[in-house]
Motif scaffolding. Structure first.
Motif, PDB file in Angstrom:
ATOM      1  N   CYS A   1     -24.297 -39.441  -8.377  1.00 50.99           N
ATOM      2  CA  CYS A   1     -23.056 -40.562  -8.520  1.00 50.99           C
ATOM      3  C   CYS A   1     -22.774 -40.588  -6.884  1.00 50.99           C
ATOM      4  O   CYS A   1     -22.572 -39.622  -6.214  1.00 50.99           O
ATOM      5  CB  CYS A   1     -22.111 -40.383  -8.981  1.00 50.99           C
ATOM      6  N   PRO A   2     -23.118 -41.758  -6.157  1.00 49.14           N
ATOM      7  CA  PRO A   2     -22.761 -42.148  -4.874  1.00 49.14           C
ATOM      8  C   PRO A   2     -21.330 -41.810  -4.770  1.00 49.14           C
ATOM      9  O   PRO A   2     -20.735 -41.533  -3.383  1.00 49.14           O
ATOM     10  CB  PRO A   2     -23.387 -43.278  -4.404  1.00 49.14           C
ATOM     11  N   LYS A   3     -20.479 -42.122  -5.617  1.00 45.78           N
ATOM     12  CA  LYS A   3     -19.139 -41.877  -5.451  1.00 45.78           C
ATOM     13  C   LYS A   3     -18.398 -40.458  -5.641  1.00 45.78           C
ATOM     14  O   LYS A   3     -17.753 -40.036  -4.698  1.00 45.78           O
ATOM     15  CB  LYS A   3     -18.344 -42.731  -6.456  1.00 45.78           C
ATOM     16  N   CYS A   4     -18.998 -39.661  -6.357  1.00 46.30           N
ATOM     17  CA  CYS A   4     -18.358 -38.342  -6.526  1.00 46.30           C
ATOM     18  C   CYS A   4     -19.268 -37.210  -6.341  1.00 46.30           C
ATOM     19  O   CYS A   4     -18.924 -36.005  -6.313  1.00 46.30           O
ATOM     20  CB  CYS A   4     -17.572 -38.247  -8.089  1.00 46.30           C
ATOM     21  N   GLY A   5     -20.649 -37.467  -6.456  1.00 41.09           N
ATOM     22  CA  GLY A   5     -21.728 -36.694  -6.341  1.00 41.09           C
ATOM     23  C   GLY A   5     -21.889 -35.820  -7.521  1.00 41.09           C
ATOM     24  O   GLY A   5     -22.934 -35.033  -7.475  1.00 41.09           O
ATOM     25  N   ALA A   6     -21.529 -36.311  -8.715  1.00 33.90           N
ATOM     26  CA  ALA A   6     -22.004 -35.479 -10.163  1.00 33.90           C
ATOM     27  C   ALA A   6     -23.292 -36.276 -10.356  1.00 33.90           C
ATOM     28  O   ALA A   6     -23.569 -37.407  -9.931  1.00 33.90           O
ATOM     29  CB  ALA A   6     -20.931 -35.641 -10.993  1.00 33.90           C
ATOM     30  N   PRO A   7     -23.877 -35.414 -11.303  1.00 31.76           N
ATOM     31  CA  PRO A   7     -25.396 -35.868 -11.798  1.00 31.76           C
ATOM     32  C   PRO A   7     -24.882 -37.479 -12.551  1.00 31.76           C
ATOM     33  O   PRO A   7     -23.938 -37.222 -13.389  1.00 31.76           O
ATOM     34  CB  PRO A   7     -25.664 -35.030 -12.532  1.00 31.76           C
TER      35      PRO A   7
ATOM     36  N   VAL B   1     -18.396 -38.613 -15.163  1.00 34.86           N
ATOM     37  CA  VAL B   1     -17.093 -38.070 -14.513  1.00 34.86           C
ATOM     38  C   VAL B   1     -16.097 -39.187 -14.023  1.00 34.86           C
ATOM     39  O   VAL B   1     -15.156 -38.994 -14.246  1.00 34.86           O
ATOM     40  CB  VAL B   1     -17.692 -36.973 -13.328  1.00 34.86           C
ATOM     41  N   CYS B   2     -16.786 -39.916 -13.396  1.00 30.62           N
ATOM     42  CA  CYS B   2     -16.233 -41.202 -12.590  1.00 30.62           C
ATOM     43  C   CYS B   2     -15.419 -42.028 -13.914  1.00 30.62           C
ATOM     44  O   CYS B   2     -14.345 -42.313 -13.736  1.00 30.62           O
ATOM     45  CB  CYS B   2     -16.991 -42.102 -11.997  1.00 30.62           C
ATOM     46  N   LYS B   3     -16.232 -42.188 -14.744  1.00 33.97           N
ATOM     47  CA  LYS B   3     -15.775 -42.762 -15.933  1.00 33.97           C
ATOM     48  C   LYS B   3     -14.584 -42.232 -16.722  1.00 33.97           C
ATOM     49  O   LYS B   3     -13.477 -43.066 -16.857  1.00 33.97           O
ATOM     50  CB  LYS B   3     -16.759 -43.149 -17.012  1.00 33.97           C
ATOM     51  N   ASP B   4     -14.546 -40.975 -16.889  1.00 33.43           N
ATOM     52  CA  ASP B   4     -13.817 -40.313 -17.756  1.00 33.43           C
ATOM     53  C   ASP B   4     -12.280 -40.107 -16.473  1.00 33.43           C
ATOM     54  O   ASP B   4     -11.374 -40.286 -16.941  1.00 33.43           O
ATOM     55  CB  ASP B   4     -14.129 -38.873 -18.095  1.00 33.43           C
ATOM     56  N   THR B   5     -12.478 -39.784 -15.284  1.00 32.88           N
ATOM     57  CA  THR B   5     -11.531 -39.736 -14.383  1.00 32.88           C
ATOM     58  C   THR B   5     -10.764 -40.827 -14.216  1.00 32.88           C
ATOM     59  O   THR B   5      -9.569 -40.872 -14.230  1.00 32.88           O
ATOM     60  CB  THR B   5     -12.119 -38.998 -13.151  1.00 32.88           C
ATOM     61  N   GLU B   6     -11.471 -42.120 -14.302  1.00 32.69           N
ATOM     62  CA  GLU B   6     -10.760 -43.210 -14.009  1.00 32.69           C
ATOM     63  C   GLU B   6      -9.950 -43.712 -15.226  1.00 32.69           C
ATOM     64  O   GLU B   6      -8.804 -44.194 -15.066  1.00 32.69           O
ATOM     65  CB  GLU B   6     -11.715 -44.487 -13.815  1.00 32.69           C
ATOM     66  N   LYS B   7     -10.151 -43.130 -16.561  1.00 35.15           N
ATOM     67  CA  LYS B   7      -9.451 -43.376 -17.659  1.00 35.15           C
ATOM     68  C   LYS B   7      -8.206 -42.474 -17.493  1.00 35.15           C
ATOM     69  O   LYS B   7      -7.218 -43.085 -18.054  1.00 35.15           O
ATOM     70  CB  LYS B   7     -10.260 -42.805 -18.759  1.00 35.15           C
ATOM     71  N   GLU B   8      -8.408 -41.125 -16.925  1.00 32.96           N
ATOM     72  CA  GLU B   8      -7.250 -40.475 -16.881  1.00 32.96           C
ATOM     73  C   GLU B   8      -6.171 -40.987 -15.689  1.00 32.96           C
ATOM     74  O   GLU B   8      -4.908 -40.628 -15.769  1.00 32.96           O
ATOM     75  CB  GLU B   8      -7.476 -39.018 -16.569  1.00 32.96           C
ATOM     76  N   THR B   9      -6.538 -41.372 -14.660  1.00 39.31           N
ATOM     77  CA  THR B   9      -5.770 -41.857 -13.624  1.00 39.31           C
ATOM     78  C   THR B   9      -5.731 -43.224 -13.569  1.00 39.31           C
ATOM     79  O   THR B   9      -6.369 -43.956 -12.717  1.00 39.31           O
ATOM     80  CB  THR B   9      -6.501 -41.292 -12.310  1.00 39.31           C
ATOM     81  N   SER B  10      -4.835 -43.694 -14.165  1.00 37.60           N
ATOM     82  CA  SER B  10      -4.221 -45.438 -13.847  1.00 37.60           C
ATOM     83  C   SER B  10      -3.646 -45.818 -12.813  1.00 37.60           C
ATOM     84  O   SER B  10      -3.365 -47.022 -12.679  1.00 37.60           O
ATOM     85  CB  SER B  10      -3.977 -45.801 -15.407  1.00 37.60           C
TER      86      SER B  10
END
Length: 122
Positions: free
Chosen positions: A24-30, A42-51
């Motif tokens: 991922c260019p944003k967070c570096g995760a696969p 990772v970004c998808k789930d993290t964005e859900k948690e941090t609104s």
């Protein structure tokens, strides 16, 4: 309750998602393929948690002068090489370790060093 990236990825893998070789260019995760769509879980789930909206500090860009860019790249390369050596040493020690608790500590060190490499590559 915030999940760690490895917990998020494990959950998706257990539910049939496919891990891709791209990062991922944003967070570096696969990146993952989920139901035929390529995405960063990772970004998808993290964005859900941090609104909460992003603060100004999160939007700051660092401007590096051209004369310093080469020095930064050399330093990053040295650090990456050192982390690679450290990971190999921890792997060797974990392989030889008889005590499970010590082996677990070494595996945590390996994970931390690998995460440091990901952060450094951004």
């Amino acid at each position: 309750m915030t999940k760690k990236p490895d917990e998020i990825m494990a959950e998706y893998l257990l539910n049939g998602a496919k891990m891709l070789s791209e990062l991922c260019p944003k967070c570096g995760a696969p990146m993952f393929e989920v139901k035929g769509k390529k995405m960063c879980v990772v970004c998808k789930d993290t964005e859900k948690e941090t609104s909460a909206p992003k603060t100004d500090a999160e939007n700051i860009r660092v401007i590096v002068p051209k004369y310093a860019q080469e020095q930064i790249a050399q330093t990053q390369n040295k650090l990456t090489d050192e982390l690679d050596s450290l990971i190999l040493e921890f792997c060797r020690r974990a392989r030889e370790e008889k005590e499970p608790s010590e082996c677990r500590k070494l595996m945590e060190c390996i994970r931390t060093a690998a995460e440091a490499k990901i952060i450094l590559s951004r």
